[in-house]
Design an enzyme around this catalytic site. Structure first.
Site, PDB file in Angstrom:
ATOM      1  N   GLY A  50       2.971  -1.146  -0.197  1.00 52.86           N
ATOM      2  CA  GLY A  50       3.855  -2.088   0.497  1.00 52.86           C
ATOM      3  C   GLY A  50       3.133  -3.345   0.978  1.00 52.86           C
ATOM      4  CB  THR A  51       0.103  -5.094  -0.305  1.00 55.01           C
ATOM      5  OG1 THR A  51      -0.391  -3.817  -0.702  1.00 55.01           O
ATOM      6  CG2 THR A  51      -0.999  -5.942   0.279  1.00 55.01           C
ATOM      7  CB  THR A  52       4.427  -7.577  -1.819  1.00 53.26           C
ATOM      8  OG1 THR A  52       3.544  -7.109  -2.834  1.00 53.26           O
ATOM      9  CG2 THR A  52       4.980  -8.925  -2.183  1.00 53.26           C
ATOM     10  CG  HIS A 112      -5.877  -3.435  -1.672  1.00 54.59           C
ATOM     11  ND1 HIS A 112      -4.639  -3.256  -1.092  1.00 54.59           N
ATOM     12  CD2 HIS A 112      -5.672  -4.292  -2.709  1.00 54.59           C
ATOM     13  CE1 HIS A 112      -3.742  -3.979  -1.750  1.00 54.59           C
ATOM     14  NE2 HIS A 112      -4.346  -4.618  -2.720  1.00 54.59           N
ATOM     15  NE  ARG A 134       6.051   3.586  -1.627  1.00 53.43           N
ATOM     16  CZ  ARG A 134       6.507   2.813  -2.589  1.00 53.43           C
ATOM     17  NH1 ARG A 134       5.695   1.979  -3.205  1.00 53.43           N
ATOM     18  NH2 ARG A 134       7.777   2.852  -2.941  1.00 53.43           N
ATOM     19  CB  SER A 142       4.492   2.248  -6.756  1.00 56.54           C
ATOM     20  OG  SER A 142       4.580   0.859  -6.657  1.00 56.54           O
ATOM     21  NE  ARG A 274       8.267   0.964  -9.654  1.00 55.32           N
ATOM     22  CZ  ARG A 274       8.907   2.122  -9.637  1.00 55.32           C
ATOM     23  NH1 ARG A 274       9.686   2.456 -10.654  1.00 55.32           N
ATOM     24  NH2 ARG A 274       8.770   2.975  -8.636  1.00 55.32           N
ATOM     25  CE  LYS A 275      13.742   2.866 -10.274  1.00 55.40           C
ATOM     26  NZ  LYS A 275      13.955   4.309 -10.496  1.00 55.40           N
ATOM     27  N   GLY A 276      11.472  -0.703  -4.753  1.00 53.97           N
ATOM     28  CA  GLY A 276      11.449  -0.905  -3.305  1.00 53.97           C
ATOM     29  C   GLY A 276      12.148   0.192  -2.518  1.00 53.97           C
TER      30      GLY A 276
END
Ligand code: A3P
Length: 308
Positions: A50-52, A112, A134, A142, A274-276
């Protein structure tokens, strides 16, 4: 640093963690030259945790007084990676050591790296660390998609799953990464780490955004509560909003002088969306995979109080 040529993913084992080989100069320079300020904020994530999203959230939160007009917000025209750089990957991976003194406080950066590999200047300072991890199953799925899309690897899901379980993944072993930030908290050595999970932010975004704001010592005022500022930030940073912006649908994350070909050519911004969702792993895991990873999770996190 010892490389395992058999692992095609070009990872190097550095102090127990699998670091992308091309990023090692940046890691070493970050460790050597970075001087933390007490006011610094560092977002740390294993890749694909979930970095973005959290870069966007932290940027919007910390700068909320600067960008009161949401129609003009920098997140509408910039991917969050351009606003919150990864220190070892984007900043220190250049021939010349960058000067970060001109950055206004509070400086907002990301990495990271596991806790053990952070520069001593970070560990010794009271700067704030927001750590986000996560569910390992979703994180793996992911990551597998991302590696195939961006790194053009052609590994099967099973092949990469076997490596992930053996700890061989970007900045892995995954469990060691997570525990490297969890242990200082339970051993009460670190007041400065806020530990979050992707899933809890999805489930109770308001609660956790308030938690982050309080941790960063910029809590929401009653006036902001009344104005709906929390909701504005959550909406701005939501998957639906960010993934549908032109900048994120079509742009490329590119560094003309980067030492890595991939970064020189550019990574599609769209590949970070992608899906989130939480729980997509059920669409990929066989019962055997579930059993194997459950067993590892149970063993690694046993007695730590941490559950996924
Ligand atoms: P999925 O592949 O499960 O969809 P990172 O930013 O660390 O590279 O992580 C990428 C993951 O976060 C992807 O997960 C991506 O879809 C998801 N993601 C990106 N932006 C998000 C947002 N605003 N809200 C929730 N999830 C988001």
């Amino acid at each position: 640093i010892s490389s395992l040529p058999k692992e095609k993913s070009q990872l190097s084992l550095y102090d127990g963690y699998w670091i992308p080989t091309w990023s090692m100069p940046g890691v070493l320079a970050f460790q050597k030259y970075f001087q933390a300020r007490e006011t610094d904020i560092l977002l740390v994530t294993p890749p694909k945790a979930g970095t973005t999203w959290f870069k966007a959230i932290l940027f919007a939160l910390v700068n909320r007084m600067r960008y009161l007009d949401l129609q003009e917000h920098p997140l509408l025209t910039n991917i969050s990676h351009a606003l919150v750089p990864l220190l070892d990957v984007d900043i220190y991976n250049k021939k010349k050591v960058p000067d970060l003194n001109s950055f206004a406080s509070p400086r907002l950066f990301a990495t990271h790296l596991p806790f053990d590999l952070l520069p001593t200047s970070v560990k010794g300072s009271s700067c704030k660390i927001v750590y986000v991890c996560r569910n390992p199953k979703d994180n793996f799925v992911s990551l597998w998609h991302f590696m195939n899309r961006v790194y053009s690897t052609t590994n099967s899901l099973e092949e990469d799953f076997d490596k992930f379980c053996r700890g061989v993944s970007l900045y892995g072993p995954y469990w060691d990464h997570v525990l490297s930030y969890w242990k200082p908290i339970i051993e009460k050595q670190a007041q400065k780490i806020l530990f979050l999970k992707y899933e809890e932010m999805k489930e109770q975004p308001t609660t956790h955004l308030k938690r982050i704001a309080e941790f960063l010592e910029c809590p929401f005022s009653p006036e902001e509560d009344a104005k709906g500022t929390i909701n504005d930030i959550l909406q701005l940073c939501s998957f639906d909003n960010l993934s549908n912006l032109d900048v994120n649908k079509s742009g490329k994350w590119r560094f003309p002088e980067h030492n890595n070909t991939l970064f020189r050519q550019g990574i599609d911004h769209a590949s970070f969306f992608r899906k989130g969702n939480s729980g997509d792993w059920v669409n990929y895991f066989t019962p055997q995979m579930t059993e194997r990873l459950d067993h590892i999770i149970e063993e690694k996190f046993h007695g730590t109080g941490l559950k996924f």
